[in-house]
Design a protein around this motif. Structure first.
Motif, PDB file in Angstrom:
ATOM      1  N   GLY A  96       0.805  -1.213   0.000  1.00  0.00           N
ATOM      2  CA  GLY A  96       0.000   0.000   0.000  1.00  0.00           C
ATOM      3  C   GLY A  96       0.841   1.267   0.000  1.00  0.00           C
ATOM      4  N   VAL A  97       1.832   1.307   0.895  1.00  0.00           N
ATOM      5  CA  VAL A  97       2.682   2.496   1.000  1.00  0.00           C
ATOM      6  C   VAL A  97       3.500   2.682  -0.275  1.00  0.00           C
ATOM      7  N   ALA A  98       4.104   1.603  -0.769  1.00  0.00           N
ATOM      8  CA  ALA A  98       4.945   1.699  -1.967  1.00  0.00           C
ATOM      9  C   ALA A  98       4.131   2.163  -3.170  1.00  0.00           C
ATOM     10  N   THR A  99       2.915   1.638  -3.304  1.00  0.00           N
ATOM     11  CA  THR A  99       2.061   2.049  -4.418  1.00  0.00           C
ATOM     12  C   THR A  99       1.665   3.520  -4.285  1.00  0.00           C
ATOM     13  N   ALA A 100       1.277   3.914  -3.086  1.00  0.00           N
ATOM     14  CA  ALA A 100       0.860   5.302  -2.865  1.00  0.00           C
ATOM     15  C   ALA A 100       1.986   6.279  -3.149  1.00  0.00           C
ATOM     16  N   LEU A 101       3.214   5.916  -2.778  1.00  0.00           N
ATOM     17  CA  LEU A 101       4.343   6.833  -2.930  1.00  0.00           C
ATOM     18  C   LEU A 101       4.841   6.934  -4.366  1.00  0.00           C
ATOM     19  N   THR A 102       4.297   6.127  -5.273  1.00  0.00           N
ATOM     20  CA  THR A 102       4.632   6.302  -6.687  1.00  0.00           C
ATOM     21  C   THR A 102       3.869   7.476  -7.282  1.00  0.00           C
ATOM     22  N   GLY A 103       2.791   7.886  -6.590  1.00  0.00           N
ATOM     23  CA  GLY A 103       1.970   8.970  -7.105  1.00  0.00           C
ATOM     24  C   GLY A 103       0.986   8.530  -8.162  1.00  0.00           C
ATOM     25  N   SER A 104       0.871   7.201  -8.376  1.00  0.00           N
ATOM     26  CA  SER A 104      -0.043   6.677  -9.376  1.00  0.00           C
ATOM     27  C   SER A 104      -1.132   5.857  -8.701  1.00  0.00           C
ATOM     28  N   SER A 105      -2.289   5.795  -9.325  1.00  0.00           N
ATOM     29  CA  SER A 105      -3.384   4.990  -8.791  1.00  0.00           C
ATOM     30  C   SER A 105      -3.390   3.588  -9.379  1.00  0.00           C
ATOM     31  N   ASP A 106      -2.431   3.301 -10.260  1.00  0.00           N
ATOM     32  CA  ASP A 106      -2.355   1.983 -10.879  1.00  0.00           C
ATOM     33  C   ASP A 106      -1.598   1.016  -9.984  1.00  0.00           C
ATOM     34  N   ALA A 107      -1.741  -0.275 -10.268  1.00  0.00           N
ATOM     35  CA  ALA A 107      -0.976  -1.291  -9.548  1.00  0.00           C
ATOM     36  C   ALA A 107       0.514  -1.047  -9.768  1.00  0.00           C
ATOM     37  N   ILE A 108       1.300  -1.239  -8.734  1.00  0.00           N
ATOM     38  CA  ILE A 108       2.717  -0.929  -8.791  1.00  0.00           C
ATOM     39  C   ILE A 108       3.468  -1.916  -9.680  1.00  0.00           C
ATOM     40  N   ASN A 109       4.478  -1.425 -10.401  1.00  0.00           N
ATOM     41  CA  ASN A 109       5.401  -2.253 -11.165  1.00  0.00           C
ATOM     42  C   ASN A 109       6.781  -2.170 -10.534  1.00  0.00           C
ATOM     43  N   ALA A 110       7.631  -3.140 -10.848  1.00  0.00           N
ATOM     44  CA  ALA A 110       8.951  -3.214 -10.210  1.00  0.00           C
ATOM     45  C   ALA A 110       9.742  -1.922 -10.402  1.00  0.00           C
ATOM     46  N   GLY A 111       9.626  -1.323 -11.574  1.00  0.00           N
ATOM     47  CA  GLY A 111      10.401  -0.121 -11.846  1.00  0.00           C
ATOM     48  C   GLY A 111       9.835   1.138 -11.217  1.00  0.00           C
ATOM     49  N   ASP A 112       8.660   1.017 -10.591  1.00  0.00           N
ATOM     50  CA  ASP A 112       8.005   2.191 -10.007  1.00  0.00           C
ATOM     51  C   ASP A 112       8.429   2.467  -8.569  1.00  0.00           C
ATOM     52  N   VAL A 113       9.129   1.550  -7.940  1.00  0.00           N
ATOM     53  CA  VAL A 113       9.416   1.666  -6.515  1.00  0.00           C
ATOM     54  C   VAL A 113      10.248   2.919  -6.233  1.00  0.00           C
ATOM     55  N   ASN A 114       9.719   3.775  -5.375  1.00  0.00           N
ATOM     56  CA  ASN A 114      10.394   5.019  -5.004  1.00  0.00           C
ATOM     57  C   ASN A 114      11.221   4.751  -3.749  1.00  0.00           C
ATOM     58  N   VAL A 115      12.445   4.254  -3.951  1.00  0.00           N
ATOM     59  CA  VAL A 115      13.275   3.824  -2.822  1.00  0.00           C
ATOM     60  C   VAL A 115      13.562   4.962  -1.850  1.00  0.00           C
ATOM     61  N   PRO A 116      13.961   6.170  -2.309  1.00  0.00           N
ATOM     62  CA  PRO A 116      14.224   7.252  -1.340  1.00  0.00           C
ATOM     63  C   PRO A 116      13.013   7.584  -0.473  1.00  0.00           C
ATOM     64  N   ALA A 117      11.825   7.607  -1.079  1.00  0.00           N
ATOM     65  CA  ALA A 117      10.618   7.926  -0.305  1.00  0.00           C
ATOM     66  C   ALA A 117      10.335   6.822   0.715  1.00  0.00           C
ATOM     67  N   LEU A 118      10.555   5.581   0.324  1.00  0.00           N
ATOM     68  CA  LEU A 118      10.325   4.473   1.251  1.00  0.00           C
ATOM     69  C   LEU A 118      11.377   4.443   2.356  1.00  0.00           C
ATOM     70  N   GLN A 119      12.598   4.800   2.021  1.00  0.00           N
ATOM     71  CA  GLN A 119      13.633   4.896   3.060  1.00  0.00           C
ATOM     72  C   GLN A 119      13.242   5.944   4.094  1.00  0.00           C
TER      73      GLN A 119
END
Length: 585
Positions: free
Chosen positions: A164-187
Motif C-alpha cells: 500500500g505504502v509503496a504504491t501510494a508513494l509512486t503517485g499513481s493509482s495503478d498497480a505498482i510495477n517493479a520499476g516504479d518503486v520510489n526507494v528514497p521515499a520508502l527509506q
C-alpha cells in the motif's frame, strides 16, 4: 399403539433428528475439515462451536505465517481449506497448478495506521481526511513519528502495508510495477520504524509493552480498535486512513480439496449469513463482507480508497527484496552460539547447517527472504567454558556465492565442540559489545540470539547476570534476546532470559535448528527499538585465544570482516588487521 411399538417409533424419531440436525453427528469424521490458517485468525476460535452447530462442519485450524503457509501448500502439504487474511500472493504463486479450487471472501479489515491521540492532534490529523502516506513519511523522516510494523517477509499485515505504502508513494493509482518503486521515499518512511515483529498479534503485544517510546503502529483496523478497547493503552490510538488509499484484508476461505465442495458450500453460506457477519463483527471488530449489514458503531466510517494489488509474483518479490536490502533500517544481530562438549556430533552439525542456510544456501520460497540481508552487521559469538571467538561480518553482497557469505561459512565450518557451558558470561559479552555499539550508530535495529543445548556450568551465575542486565542503560535493556531451546537445554533458564530481556523463546527440540533460525531471521532479527545500535565496539573486554572483529569505530573506516588476535589485543591497539568493503555502517 402398544407401548413397545410406541417406544420403537419414538426411538426412530430421535435417531432421525440426531442424524439430520446440523452438528449432531450425521457427517462424522468426514465433516471435520483441516484448515491452514493465518495466526491472526485465532480470534475466530470462540466462534468455531457456533459454526459447527450451524453447518455440521468442524474446523481444525493449524496456524502459520502467510509466506510459510504458501510454501507449505506449494510443497504438497494436504489441507482441506486455507484461510489467510489475504489470498493474493498465494493465488499468484500457484500459477497453473490449480491449488485453489475456489475461494470466497468472508470478512474485511483494512491495514491502516494508528497514532496516539496527542500526536495526531499535534500534526493536525484528527478528523482530517486529507492525510497522505507522504505526510506520514515526512513525519517519520524528520524523527517526529516512531511507529511499529510487522516484517513484510513474515507477516501479512506488514506485507499488505508495504504494498500500500509503496504504491501510494509512486503517485499513481495503478498497480505498482517493479520499476516504479520510489526507494528514497520508502527509506524516509521506514526511518520511523522503531519496532517490528513476525505477526500482527505479537506486534500489538509488543506495542503495549513499548508504548511510552512509540507514537503508533501499522496493523489491521480490527487490531487497532481492539487495542483501544483493551484498557492496556495509556493513550488511545487515532486511526489514519491515508487519502491515496489502503489495501483491505478480505480473509478468503479457499477450498483446496475438491472432494469437500459440499461442506465448503455449507460453510460459505453460513459465514456470509447476516447472523454470522454480525456476530463476527461484534467479537473481532472486522467489517462485514456482505453489503447491507449495518456497521458496528465502534468501527469508523471514512471513505476507503482501495489500492490495487500487484499482478505478478515478480513485482511482489522485487518489492520485498527492496524492502529488506534497501528501504528498512539495517539490522545488527549478534548470534551467541554454544560450542560446548555436549554439542559434539549432531548438535554441532545442525548448528553449522542452520547458520550456513542463512548465507543463502536455503533456496526455498521462505529461505530466499530469511537470510542475512544487505547492509546488516552480523556478529557470531561462540562460547563453551567461556567466550571463545567473536567474528563480525558486514553483509554487502546477498549472493550465496559472495565473499562475505563464503567467509561466514568458513568461520562456521571451523567450529569445534569442547568444554563447559558459560551461558551467562557469553550473553554478558554480547550485551557489552552491543552496548558500546549502540552509542555510535543510531540508525540500526538489532537483537541477540542465544542458542544453547545445556545448563549453565561455568562462569557467571544467573543472579549475577540479572544484576548486570539491570545495571545497563535503558537503551541497552531494549536489546532483546531470543533464546533457542535445543537438546537438553534448561527450558526454565532460556524462558527466564527471554522474559528478562523482553524477547521470546523458540523451541528447537521439536523443529530443526535450520527451521528455527529461519523463523528468527524472518520474525525477530529486527525486533527491537530503534535506539542506537550497530557500530563496532572495542575488543578490550574479550579474553580468549582468538577473536573476530571488533575495533573502535572511526567515521569513514572501511567495514568488512576484522580479525583481532590475542597478541594484537594485548598490545592494546584499537585498529588491527582490518579488511573488507568500503563504506560506513
Amino acid at each position: 399403539m402398544n407401548p413397545k411399538r410406541q417406544f420403537i417409533y419414538l426411538a426412530l424419531i430421535a435417531l432421525t433428528l440426531t442424524l439430520l440436525l446440523p452438528g449432531c453427528g450425521l457427517f462424522g469424521s468426514s465433516d471435520t475439515l483441516t484448515v491452514l490458517a493465518g495466526s491472526e485468525l485465532k480470534d475466530i476460535e470462540p466462534l468455531l462451536d457456533q459454526i459447527r452447530r450451524e453447518t455440521g462442519v468442524q474446523l481444525e485450524l493449524e496456524y502459520i505465517g502467510t509466506l510459510d503457509g504458501a510454501e507449505s501448500l506449494l510443497s504438497g502439504a494436504e489441507y482441506d481449506l486455507a484461510w489467510f487474511s489475504h489470498g493474493g500472493y498465494l493465488t499468484l504463486l500457484q500459477g497453473g497448478h490449480g491449488l485453489v479450487v475456489t475461494q470466497e471472501k468472508t470478512m474485511l479489515s483494512p491495514v491502516v495506521m494508528g497514532i496516539k491521540e496527542s500526536r495526531a492532534r499535534e500534526f493536525g490529523w484528527i478528523d482530517n481526511p486529507d492525510v497522505t502516506w507522504q505526510d506520514i513519511a515526512d513525519k517519520a523522516s524528520s524523527s517526529e513519528l516512531r511507529y511499529a510494523m510487522t516484517n513484510p517477509a513474515a507477516s501479512n499485515s506488514g506485507f499488505t502495508a508495504l504494498i500500500g505504502v509503496a504504491t501510494a508513494l509512486t503517485g499513481s493509482s495503478d498497480a505498482i510495477n517493479a520499476g516504479d518503486v520510489n526507494v528514497p521515499a520508502l527509506q524516509a518512511f521506514f526511518k520511523g520504524q522503531a519496532l517490528t515483529a513476525g505477526s500482527s498479534g505479537w506486534l500489538a503485544e509488543s506495542y503495549v509493552t513499548e508504548q511510552d517510546s512509540l507514537d503508533g503502529l501499522i496493523n489491521y483496523e480490527s487490531v487497532l480498535l481492539s487495542l483501544n478497547e483493551s484498557g492496556e493503552l495509556r493513550e488511545d490510538l487515532v486511526l489514519i486512513y491515508p487519502k491515496e488509499g489502503i489495501i483491505t484484508a478480505d480473509y478468503p476461505l479457499m477450498l483446496l480439496n475438491a472432494d469437500k465442495q459440499e461442506q465448503y458450500d455449507r460453510l460459505i453460506t453460513y459465514l456470509r449469513s447476516t447472523e454470522f457477519q454480525e456476530e463476527m463483527m461484534r467479537t473481532t471488530l472486522r467489517r462485514p463482507v456482505v453489503p447491507g449489514i449495518k456497521l458496528d458503531g465502534r468501527i469508523p466510517t471514512p471513505l476507503l480508497v482501495e489500492i490495487p494489488f500487484p499482478n505478478s509474483v515478480e513485482i511482489i518479490d522485487s518489492l520485498l527484496f527492496s524492502y529488506l536490502d534497501e528501504q528498512r533500517l539495517p539490522a545488527y544481530a549478534i548470534f551467541v552460539l554454544d560450542v560446548s562438549g555436549s554439542m559434539r556430533g549432531s548438535g554441532i552439525r545442525d548448528l553449522k547447517a542452520a547458520i550456513n542456510n542463512l548465507t543463502g544456501l536455503d533456496e526455498s520460497l521462505t529461505g530466499r527472504f530469511a537470510r542475512f540481508r544487505s547492509r546488516e552487521i552480523i556478529t557470531l559469538v561462540t562460547f563453551s567454558s567461556g567466550v571463545q571467538q567473536v567474528e563480525l561480518f558486514q553483509i554487502d553482497d546477498v549472493s550465496s556465492q559472495g565473499n562475505t557469505m563464503a567467509e561466514v561459512r568458513t568461520f562456521v565450518d571451523d567450529l569445534r565442540a569442547d568444554g563447559g557451558t558459560a551461558i551467562y558470561s557469553a550473553l554478558r559479552e554480547a550485551y557489552q559489545l552491543a552496548t558500546e555499539a549502540q552509542q555510535q550508530d543510531p540508525d540500526r535495529l538489532y537483537s541477540i540470539v542465544l542458542m544453547s543445548d545445556g545448563e549453565n556450568t561455568d562462569g557467571m551465575s544467573a543472579g549475577s547476570f540479572e544484576n548486570f542486565f539491570e545495571g545497563l542503560s535503558e537503551d541497552a535493556q531494549n536489546i532483546r534476546t531470543f533464546t533457542v531451546l535445543f537438546g537438553d537445554a534448561d527450558e526454565k533458564t532460556m524462558q527466564a532470559l527471554a522474559d528478562l530481556t523482553n524477547g521470546r523463546m523458540f523451541d528447537g527440540t521439536s523443529e530443526s535448528l535450520s527451521f528455527i533460525f529461519k523463523q528468527i531471521a524472518k520474525k525477530s532479527g529486527l525486533l527491537g527499538k530503534n535506539r542506537s545500535v550497530g557500530a563496532i565496539p572495542r575488543c578490550k573486554s574479550l579474553n580468549s585465544t582468538k577473536f573476530g572483529l571488533i575495533v573502535e569505530w572511526q567515521p569513514g573506516l572501511p567495514i568488512g570482516k576484522w580479525q583481532l588476535r590475542r597478541s594484537d589485543w594485548q598490545s592494546d591497539l584499537p585498529l588491527i588487521n582490518y579488511g573488507g568493503s568500503d563504506g560506513g555502517a
